[in-house]
Design a protein around this motif. Structure first.
Motif, PDB file in Angstrom:
ATOM      1  N   LEU A  47      -1.188  -5.801  -6.710  1.00  0.00           N
ATOM      2  CA  LEU A  47      -1.396  -5.091  -7.968  1.00  0.00           C
ATOM      3  C   LEU A  47      -2.470  -5.746  -8.829  1.00  0.00           C
ATOM      4  O   LEU A  47      -3.118  -5.081  -9.637  1.00  0.00           O
ATOM      5  CB  LEU A  47      -0.079  -5.026  -8.748  1.00  0.00           C
ATOM      6  CG  LEU A  47       0.993  -4.101  -8.174  1.00  0.00           C
ATOM      7  CD1 LEU A  47       2.286  -4.216  -8.961  1.00  0.00           C
ATOM      8  CD2 LEU A  47       0.506  -2.664  -8.166  1.00  0.00           C
ATOM      9  N   SER A  48      -2.670  -7.034  -8.638  1.00  0.00           N
ATOM     10  CA  SER A  48      -3.693  -7.732  -9.425  1.00  0.00           C
ATOM     11  C   SER A  48      -5.088  -7.164  -9.153  1.00  0.00           C
ATOM     12  O   SER A  48      -5.978  -7.257 -10.007  1.00  0.00           O
ATOM     13  CB  SER A  48      -3.683  -9.234  -9.111  1.00  0.00           C
ATOM     14  OG  SER A  48      -3.985  -9.467  -7.744  1.00  0.00           O
TER      15      SER A  48
ATOM     16  N   ASP B 284      -5.668  -4.585 -11.653  1.00  0.00           N
ATOM     17  CA  ASP B 284      -5.445  -5.027 -13.030  1.00  0.00           C
ATOM     18  C   ASP B 284      -6.815  -5.182 -13.666  1.00  0.00           C
ATOM     19  O   ASP B 284      -7.566  -6.099 -13.344  1.00  0.00           O
ATOM     20  CB  ASP B 284      -4.688  -6.354 -13.038  1.00  0.00           C
ATOM     21  CG  ASP B 284      -4.550  -6.938 -14.445  1.00  0.00           C
ATOM     22  OD1 ASP B 284      -4.965  -6.272 -15.421  1.00  0.00           O
ATOM     23  OD2 ASP B 284      -4.048  -8.073 -14.566  1.00  0.00           O
ATOM     24  N   TYR B 285      -7.176  -4.270 -14.561  1.00  0.00           N
ATOM     25  CA  TYR B 285      -8.531  -4.239 -15.104  1.00  0.00           C
ATOM     26  C   TYR B 285      -8.621  -4.845 -16.497  1.00  0.00           C
ATOM     27  O   TYR B 285      -9.395  -4.405 -17.343  1.00  0.00           O
ATOM     28  CB  TYR B 285      -9.044  -2.794 -15.106  1.00  0.00           C
ATOM     29  CG  TYR B 285      -9.098  -2.185 -13.715  1.00  0.00           C
ATOM     30  CD1 TYR B 285      -9.524  -2.930 -12.617  1.00  0.00           C
ATOM     31  CD2 TYR B 285      -8.686  -0.870 -13.490  1.00  0.00           C
ATOM     32  CE1 TYR B 285      -9.562  -2.388 -11.344  1.00  0.00           C
ATOM     33  CE2 TYR B 285      -8.726  -0.317 -12.215  1.00  0.00           C
ATOM     34  CZ  TYR B 285      -9.165  -1.082 -11.150  1.00  0.00           C
ATOM     35  OH  TYR B 285      -9.203  -0.544  -9.887  1.00  0.00           O
ATOM     36  N   SER B 286      -7.829  -5.889 -16.752  1.00  0.00           N
ATOM     37  CA  SER B 286      -7.886  -6.572 -18.039  1.00  0.00           C
ATOM     38  C   SER B 286      -9.114  -7.476 -18.097  1.00  0.00           C
ATOM     39  O   SER B 286      -9.573  -8.022 -17.084  1.00  0.00           O
ATOM     40  CB  SER B 286      -6.614  -7.393 -18.271  1.00  0.00           C
ATOM     41  OG  SER B 286      -6.445  -8.344 -17.233  1.00  0.00           O
TER      42      SER B 286
ATOM     43  N   ARG C 189      -9.548 -11.022 -16.507  1.00  0.00           N
ATOM     44  CA  ARG C 189      -9.779 -11.209 -15.083  1.00  0.00           C
ATOM     45  C   ARG C 189     -11.261 -11.112 -14.699  1.00  0.00           C
ATOM     46  O   ARG C 189     -11.603 -11.181 -13.522  1.00  0.00           O
ATOM     47  CB  ARG C 189      -8.967 -10.184 -14.277  1.00  0.00           C
ATOM     48  CG  ARG C 189      -7.467 -10.309 -14.517  1.00  0.00           C
ATOM     49  CD  ARG C 189      -6.639  -9.560 -13.491  1.00  0.00           C
ATOM     50  NE  ARG C 189      -6.799 -10.137 -12.174  1.00  0.00           N
ATOM     51  CZ  ARG C 189      -7.530  -9.601 -11.189  1.00  0.00           C
ATOM     52  NH1 ARG C 189      -8.179  -8.459 -11.377  1.00  0.00           N
ATOM     53  NH2 ARG C 189      -7.601 -10.178 -10.013  1.00  0.00           N
TER      54      ARG C 189
END
Length: 584
Positions: free
Chosen positions: A42-43, A46-48, A51
């Motif tokens: 899932l990382s 993860d479009y934060s 990252r």
């Protein structure tokens, strides 16, 4: 994507879904889609911002940041040398806006007119740049192959900082600093970052240097660089670079700002001109509606209009420029259609004497009547229709005495087009005047009298590199859809799960359908009403650039399609965008 009566093989991706994805609270369709794109954690979706890759990994960025920070704090004159496509325009606008936020007082930009000066930092552009009396030139989306231009700048005691993402040649220019993830020895993992992404990272580094020096205070407030991500998203998608994990973060963060109404006035105006809902912005909108309008300025006239649209703070000014860009885009479409009609007639005449399998592995086309600014689009259209790497040439200028023609190349999977040009240049010294580009797209200049020689060399080189299997077009899909999943809800889930783009493709599905009825709309698009086989489920579908005679004569058809949320008069409905039609 154009559809033609040569059947294409449909192949279903079928990658195993990881245990982590199986246990995740994702829509079942997304689990399958992600698995087919090598996502097992899932990382990876993860479009934060946390990252994002660290800019410190970019070779040369520390030197570049200190040089630019010195110029800002010493009140020196900075001149940005841009490029005439959407990546170049967004890069130019981003650096200009960032430097103004850093309180730089003397910043301007110069974009070469493609019809007068060609691409990049050339000695001729340096001669023009001298009139601005710059202390430093900052290239964006160009410069990595500008040996002569950098040397010319040095002769006038002008510092040069290169920010670029194109593949370098065997020799690097003697700039004061070079930031390019593709230069030798650069450990930055994302080699696919666009020019605007590189520019964004450089400006992040400049802010870091200025912050460390105590530059920012109550009068010079430290800017939030996330405010520039709308430009990064637009330039990245429009340049069709592979959407690796880092690029997806940059694009998705920019899209979130655009949807929230936090984009610059120019992007808002371009959405309005395109008749698109900015609150539902997607990577598809940026690539197919906003990017082309911005690109139209550089293709037909001068990219300055596009840049001015992106840097103005006035909504009314932005709307006026966006309307002009919209008109240029309409003109571009008309020119492109005329060129495409002529080129297709030439190709069809050739195919009369050949079987499809006998078509040359590489296609080279030239016409003295073609518009130089539109040959890249023409090459793309021919590539899509015949599944061959294509180079389309046009005269370099209107001077009848000039022997120079410029080519725009587009490739297919399995062929690195810039490497092909490099090989030809090595085997045939002097045949190619200059070239540059990426794996899938490149540009070059040759002499008109050498066209047939180059054409033969190109065809021979491509023929040695591509197998018969690679020359067969295969439509990759994510499998079939059950009747209950063929819904507006599923289409919305897919739309918001992006960004989708190069090397992270928008999901395509395939099913057997019955054609209930059809009609031609807009003279060249086929609109159909389809019923899913063995189910009481009907749906609208449209096949763009498809003639009625290309529809298989059987009522049952095998269709590869994308699910689309169609908006018309404030109503939202499911519509299938057809990529491929085969007889069942």
């Amino acid at each position: 994507m154009s559809i033609h009566n040569r059947a294409r093989r449909i192949h279903r991706r079928d990658q195993a879904i990881s245990e982590e994805l199986r246990q995740a609270t994702l829509h079942p369709i997304l689990k399958r889609i992600y698995a087919n794109r090598a996502i097992d954690q899932l990382s990876q979706v993860d479009y934060s911002l946390a990252r994002l890759l660290n800019y410190a990994q970019l070779k040369g960025i520390d030197a570049a940041a200190h040089l630019i920070a010195d110029a800002v704090s010493n009140d020196q004159r900075l001149l940005i040398i841009g490029d005439y496509d959407a990546d170049g325009a967004t890069s130019t606008a981003l650096v200009l806006r960032a430097l103004h936020r850093f309180a730089a007082r003397h910043v301007d930009y110069l974009v070469p007119n493609r019809f007068e000066y060609g691409y990049g930092l050339t000695p001729e552009i340096v001669a023009v740049a001298k009139d601005y009396a710059p202390d430093m030139l900052i290239t964006v989306d160009n410069g990595i192959s500008s040996m002569d231009g950098v040397e010319a700048a040095k002769q006038h005691d002008i510092k040069v900082v290169i920010t670029d993402h194109h593949l370098p040649g065997r020799q690097l220019p003697g700039a004061d600093a070079i930031v390019n993830p593709n230069q030798p020895g650069c450990p930055f993992p994302s080699k696919s970052i666009a020019g605007v992404g590189v520019a964004f990272y450089v400006m992040l580094a400049v802010r870091g240097v200025l912050r460390a020096r105590g530059w920012f205070d109550q009068q010079r407030q430290e800017p939030n660089m996330a405010e520039l991500l709308d430009l990064v998203a637009l330039g990245t998608v429009a340049d069709v670079v592979p959407l690796d994990e880092n690029n997806r973060i940059l694009v998705q963060q920019g899209i979130r700002r655009i949807r929230a109404g936090k984009s610059c006035a120019g992007i808002k105006a371009l959405f309005q001109a395109a008749g698109k809902d900015i609150g539902a912005c997607s990577s598809i909108d940026l690539g197919f509606f906003i990017g082309p309008r911005l690109n139209a300025a550089g293709r037909l006239e001068d990219m300055s209009a596009g840049i001015e649209c992106l840097i103005t703070g006035s909504a009314s000014v932005a709307e006026t420029i966006a309307a002009e860009l919209n008109e240029l885009n309409s003109q571009r479409k008309q020119i492109e259609q005329g060129m495409l009609t002529e080129a297709l007639a030439d190709m069809e005449a050739l195919l009369v004497t050949l079987n499809t399998e006998q078509l040359q592995a590489g296609v080279c086309l030239y016409s003295g009547d073609w518009h130089q600014g539109v040959i890249g689009l023409l090459a793309s259209r021919i590539k899509e229709r015949y599944h061959r790497p294509v180079i389309a040439f046009a005269d370099a200028n209107d001077d009848n005495d000039s022997d120079e023609i410029k080519g725009s190349a587009r490739s297919i999977r399995g062929l690195h087009i810039r490497d092909v040009l490099d090989t030809i240049a090595s085997r045939h010294p002097g045949l190619i005047q200059k070239f540059g580009g990426h794996a899938m797209a490149a540009g070059l200049s040759i002499r008109r009298r050498d066209f047939e020689t180059f054409k033969q060399a190109f065809q021979q080189e491509v023929a040695t590199l591509l197998s018969a299997d690679e020359l067969e077009e295969v439509v990759e899909t994510d499998g079939g859809i059950e009747a209950e999943q063929l819904s507006l809800e599923t289409a919305h889930v897919i739309e918001t799960a992006g960004p989708w783009g190069q090397h992270f493709p928008e999901p395509v599905f395939d099913n057997q359908f019955e054609v209930l009825n059809w009609k031609v709309v807009g003279d060249k698009h086929l609109k159909m009403r389809l019923r899913l086989n063995q189910a009481d489920k009907t749906v609208d579908a449209i096949a763009f650039n498809t003639l009625a005679e290309e529809l298989p004569s059987t009522e049952q058809i095998h269709v590869a399609y994308r699910m689309n949320v169609n908006e018309f008069r404030n109503n939202r409905s499911l519509q299938l965008i057809v990529d491929c039609i085969n007889a069942s």
